[in-house]
Design an enzyme around this catalytic site. Structure first.
Site, short mmCIF file in Angstrom:
data_model
loop_
_atom_site.label_atom_id
_atom_site.label_comp_id
_atom_site.label_asym_id
_atom_site.label_seq_id
_atom_site.Cartn_x
_atom_site.Cartn_y
_atom_site.Cartn_z
CD1 TRP A 196 6.90 -4.74 -0.47
CD2 TRP A 196 6.73 -4.86 1.67
NE1 TRP A 196 8.24 -4.73 -0.13
CE2 TRP A 196 8.04 -4.93 1.22
CE3 TRP A 196 6.54 -5.07 3.09
CZ2 TRP A 196 9.07 -5.16 2.14
CZ3 TRP A 196 7.58 -5.28 4.04
CH2 TRP A 196 8.89 -5.36 3.44
CG ASP A 197 6.53 -1.97 -3.31
OD1 ASP A 197 6.21 -3.23 -3.28
OD2 ASP A 197 7.78 -1.61 -3.93
CD1 TRP A 198 5.03 -5.88 -3.98
CD2 TRP A 198 3.73 -6.84 -2.50
NE1 TRP A 198 5.81 -6.54 -2.84
CE2 TRP A 198 4.83 -7.08 -2.33
CE3 TRP A 198 2.40 -7.13 -2.05
CZ2 TRP A 198 5.01 -8.05 -1.04
CZ3 TRP A 198 2.60 -8.27 -0.97
CH2 TRP A 198 3.66 -8.54 -0.34
CG ASN A 470 13.86 -8.84 -0.05
OD1 ASN A 470 14.37 -9.09 -1.29
ND2 ASN A 470 13.47 -7.46 0.07
CD GLU A 471 15.25 -5.37 -2.38
OE1 GLU A 471 14.69 -4.34 -1.76
OE2 GLU A 471 15.09 -5.64 -3.57
CD GLU A 567 13.13 -8.73 -5.47
OE1 GLU A 567 13.10 -7.53 -5.68
OE2 GLU A 567 13.20 -9.04 -4.15
#
Length: 884
Positions: A196-198, A470-471, A567
């Protein structure tokens, strides 16, 4: 077991003595006492001991085949593991008595993900979902003596690719900066395990939850679903009991006993007998009802609003030959998500509300978003880390966490602690940031997954909402993955998955108003628009996610209004001490190093951090401590951005019906730049310390309404009004610890409100580059933190002096197993963001990140299990602060 339960057991068993009853037994396949597990790869070149629960990466680390997966570049260097095929082999003994039972059921509580299960050479199944519980009738396959179990795992990366070739759903792959794998949306596996981006990619395989073989004769109680409803002066409990039975038995006679301990040491016991038809051995349902007076229980409240009383509920099922039981701790509360037309006389008269009403009160949700604790699922349920993180949320006044849809259904222990701590849970189903396939195999396993997980978790009073994804609504409407050319196809598939398939399951099990199709979205308005709203971010409806990395986010006029902010966030780097646990070379500690580039998964992430810092702070590129200061300043910037945005949402309660602020994100999955407030390992960033202030139940909160003009809000999240309070406004010059002006305002505030004072503070006559404002509250029995307003960016302020700072440490007091040292920092000038560290000592400061405006610039406590002399600790304490 509680003493009262033992008494009930004696009574029940006594009444059943005419039967030959025995509790069903289990053979644990998770215990080295009973089973020996090994792990080997496809070509046999690796063979090591294995663990259950466990996984391939953790077993290879234990065996020394690979190093610490979170160090250096090991996420990429060990990727070969994800492409190999691995076999877990277990050998165990079965006794003659065990095989004498009519039923033998093999139960896997979590298999990650694609495994061929063999027992003594007989194939049982091909698994395809890490979230579900697999149950097999294995009586005919077991033998007395030594037995062998084999789980042969296919590479999840290859499996995802194969499915994508047949059932493609956008996107094709993650951005290259993620160093990840593709097509995780094709498989029912933790979505973040492919990166993921983190976080890093570790597409693991393994038996990540416990496993056992159950032996019984007729039927057992697998789980229960507890529904309760308040009717007048009583609580009506409906306990739905899910039985698993002997597949050969068609009619089962069972007696169900339910008992609960209530206030005043009372025990309520209900008994009912049933004759039921078994359904091929699985999930036969019987229902038992209870009626409880409201005087016999106390209400369960979220953190900050009251206590969290929990009541032990036991349900036991007896057949002619065996018994089993389930124990749940339940709380009594009413919760509903209110989406009703906004009052016509409101300043936000369009649209619908979106708020949680708890026990009849509209409460503002304050909290964050929860990601998995570890990238390896077998480590993600670690109890000590779970408790540390949830306690940290409680300590900063959070009352809600959103369990994000790219992770896991969390452990039973997680939800039990949330019940105890009063942390309400917004539970996303594990679908995130992708389109998803809708072939029959995928939908079949999703149905099983959602049914099992909702039933298993529903009784927790902490869980207040389930969301489908989510999203994904926003992604489809916004063309995030170039889906516009196939919009109608993807919309139909979206509806088939989240509306036609999942929604009826959740609402059948939990009732109406329990399921939100997507986050963010417009809630009921999205449904009215065919489930894909024209603008899923419409501020008049539902919840929003908002990220803006280039605007000045210390200016609250940047932020759009919303009914509920589920968020929002900004990145920072982890502290040097945390980084040192992963970085391997001195040259890694540079923004231009290959290590730093590798750890930043968000495209242009460092650029955005720098852009935000440069708007408000000054950092010389030629500073010899540039990297160290960049790390520290990134945490200042993050803390101030989230503080500003959160206070904006809290101020908007009355004027826009904003009723929630859940920032992204609470915790970290490794040592890297991210949006977290708590670093991997548990260390608080400045953001989490700031959250203790900006989430305070009562807070004086400023807002610039025009150049030089500051409005003042009194935020009151309590159930009682504030009467006759005094707001103190001190105006300081940057070059002095003595305010140049003090004003006071008398203020009242209704319960559960965000009241704006009629009086404003006008600074236009002052040189706003040389001053700042401090706000405090004086009111009886109210503890409210101080707050600050900086009229100008700190990079352009005038008069700030370089301070002299002296640290003092007092003798400790023993608190449980810890020593609590009082730490005082004395200063001779204003100090911005004074940050304390205790080098090489395991422990933590109770408060940190101070704005020092008095000679006693900071007072806090340092807690550690290490006993030492105060002087030893003083010598270990270092500090940083902002100065240019």
């Amino acid at each position: 077991m509680k003493a009262f339960a033992k008494v009930i057991y004696v009574l029940v068993v006594w009444t059943q003595l005419n039967h030959s009853i025995s509790a069903f037994t289990k053979l644990s396949l998770s215990s080295s006492k009973y089973v020996s597990w090994t792990l080997d790869n496809k070509n046999g070149s690796i063979k090591v001991p294995a663990s259950v629960p466990g996984g391939v990466y953790s077993d290879l680390m234990k065996a020394g085949i690979i190093g610490d997966i979170l160090k250096g570049f090991n996420d990429v260097k060990t990727r070969w593991v994800a492409y190999d095929e691995w076999t877990f082999t277990g050998t165990f003994n079965v006794t003659e008595d065990q095989l004498g039972s009519a039923v033998a059921r093999l139960v896997f509580h979590g298999v990650d993900t694609f495994a061929r299960i063999m027992l003594n050479g007989n194939m049982l199944d091909l698994t395809n979902n890490m979230f579900v519980r697999y149950v097999y009738d294995v009586k005919q396959h077991l033998k007395v003596g030594l037995n062998e179990m084999e789980l042969k795992f296919r590479s999840p990366v290859e499996a995802a690719k194969t499915r994508s070739d047949h059932h493609f759903a956008a996107p094709d792959c993650v951005p290259p900066e993620y160093n990840g794998e593709c097509h995780v949306n094709q498989i029912r596996k933790m979505q973040a395990s492919f990166s993921w981006d983190w976080g890093p990619a570790f597409p693991s395989v393994g038996i990540w939850k416990p496993a056992e073989i159950e032996f019984y004769d007729v039927a057992i109680l697998r789980t229960i679903n507890v529904k309760y409803e308040k009717r007048d002066a009583f609580w009506d409990l409906k306990i739905i009991n899910y039985l698993e039975s002997n597949m050969a038995t068609k009619t089962i006679n069972v007696t169900v006993h339910a008992w609960i301990k209530l206030e005043g040491n009372q025990t309520l016991h209900v008994e009912k007998e049933f004759n039921v038809e078994s359904k091929d051995g699985l999930y036969t349902e019987v229902v038992i009802d209870m009626k409880i007076s409201e005087n016999d229980v106390r209400l369960w409240w979220p953190n900050g609003y009251g206590d969290q009383p929990l009541y032990d509920l036991f349900v036991a099922v007896y057949t002619v030959k065996d018994y089993s039981q389930v124990h749940k701790r339940i709380g009594f509360r009413t919760v509903k998500l209110v989406q009703t037309p906004v009052a016509a006389n409101s300043s936000a008269s369009q649209g619908l509300t979106f708020y949680f009403e708890v026990n009849g009160y509209p409460l503002f949700m304050k909290g964050s978003n929860w990601i998995p604790q570890h990238v390896l699922p077998e480590y993600s349920y670690e109890k000590s880390r779970t408790k540390q993180l949830l306690k940290a949320a409680v300590d900063v006044h959070m009352n809600m966490l959103r369990v994000w849809g790219g992770g896991l259904y969390e452990s039973e222990y997680f939800y039990e602690l949330c019940d105890e701590y009063g942390i309400m849970i917004w539970q996303d189903l594990p679908f995130a940031c992708s389109m998803y396939p809708v072939d029959s195999d995928f939908l079949d396993t999703v149905r099983l997954e959602v049914t099992q997980k909702v039933i298993d978790l529903q009784s927790h009073p902490s869980i207040v909402l389930w969301a489908g994804n989510n999203e994904n609504e926003a992604a489809l409407r916004g063309n995030w993955y170039s889906t516009n050319s196939d919009f109608n196809k993807y919309k139909a598939e979206y509806i088939q998955l989240y509306v036609t398939t999942i929604k009826p399951i959740v609402e059948t099990l939990l009732g109406p108003n329990s399921y939100l199709v997507s986050s963010p979205g417009n809630g009921l308005e999205s449904e009215a628009e065919g489930y894909i709203a024209l603008n899923p971010y419409d501020p008049h409806f539902g919840d929003t996610h908002y990220y803006n990395y280039v605007a000045d986010n210390w200016d609250e006029s940047t932020f759009p209004l919303t009914r509920f902010a589920s968020e929002y966030g900004f990145q920072s780097l982890p502290s040097l001490s945390t980084m040192k646990k992963a970085a391997e070379k001195p040259e890694d500690f540079s923004l231009d190093s290959e290590y730093s580039k590798h750890r930043q998964h968000s495209p242009n992430g460092y650029t955005f951090i720098k852009v935000q810092m440069d708007k408000r702070l000054h950092l010389d590129k030629n500073d010899t401590s540039y990297f160290e200061k960049f790390v520290f300043y990134s945490q200042i910037s993050q803390a101030m951005v989230i503080k500003t945005q959160t206070e904006f949402y809290r101020q908007s309660r009355d004027k826009w019906h904003t009723m929630g602020a859940l920032y992204w994100q609470l915790n970290d999955i490794w040592q890297a730049p991210s949006w977290s407030g708590i670093e991997y390992g548990g260390k608080w960033k400045m953001l989490h310390y700031f959250a203790k202030r900006f989430f305070a139940p009562v807070l004086v909160s400023p807002a610039q309404v025009s150049p030089g003009v500051v409005a003042v809000y009194l935020l009151n999240d309590r159930l009682v009004p504030i009467i006759n309070a005094t707001i103190i406004v001190d105006v300081y010059r940057w070059d002095s610890l003595t305010p140049i002006m003090t004003r006071t305002f008398q203020a009242d505030a209704p319960a559960l409100s965000a009241s704006r004072l009629k009086d404003e503070i006008n600074l236009w006559k002052n040189n706003t580059s040389s001053i700042f404002i401090k706000f405090s509250l004086r009111a009886e029995e109210i503890d409210s933190p101080v707050n600050y307003f900086f009229p100008k960016p700190l990079k352009s302020i005038e008069g700030l002096q370089k301070p002299q700072i002296s640290i003092y440490v007092r003798k400790p007091k023993k608190v449980g197993r810890e020593y609590r040292y009082k730490v005082v920092a004395r200063v001779d000038a204003v100090v911005l963001f004074l940050w304390l560290e205790a080098e090489n000592i395991t422990g933590y400061f109770e408060d940190n990140g101070f704005i020092a405006t008095t000679p006693v610039g900071a007072q806090t406590y340092f807690r550690t299990k290490t006993q030492m002399k105060p002087e030893e600790l003083r010598q270990k304490i270092t500090y940083q602060y902002y100065f240019h």
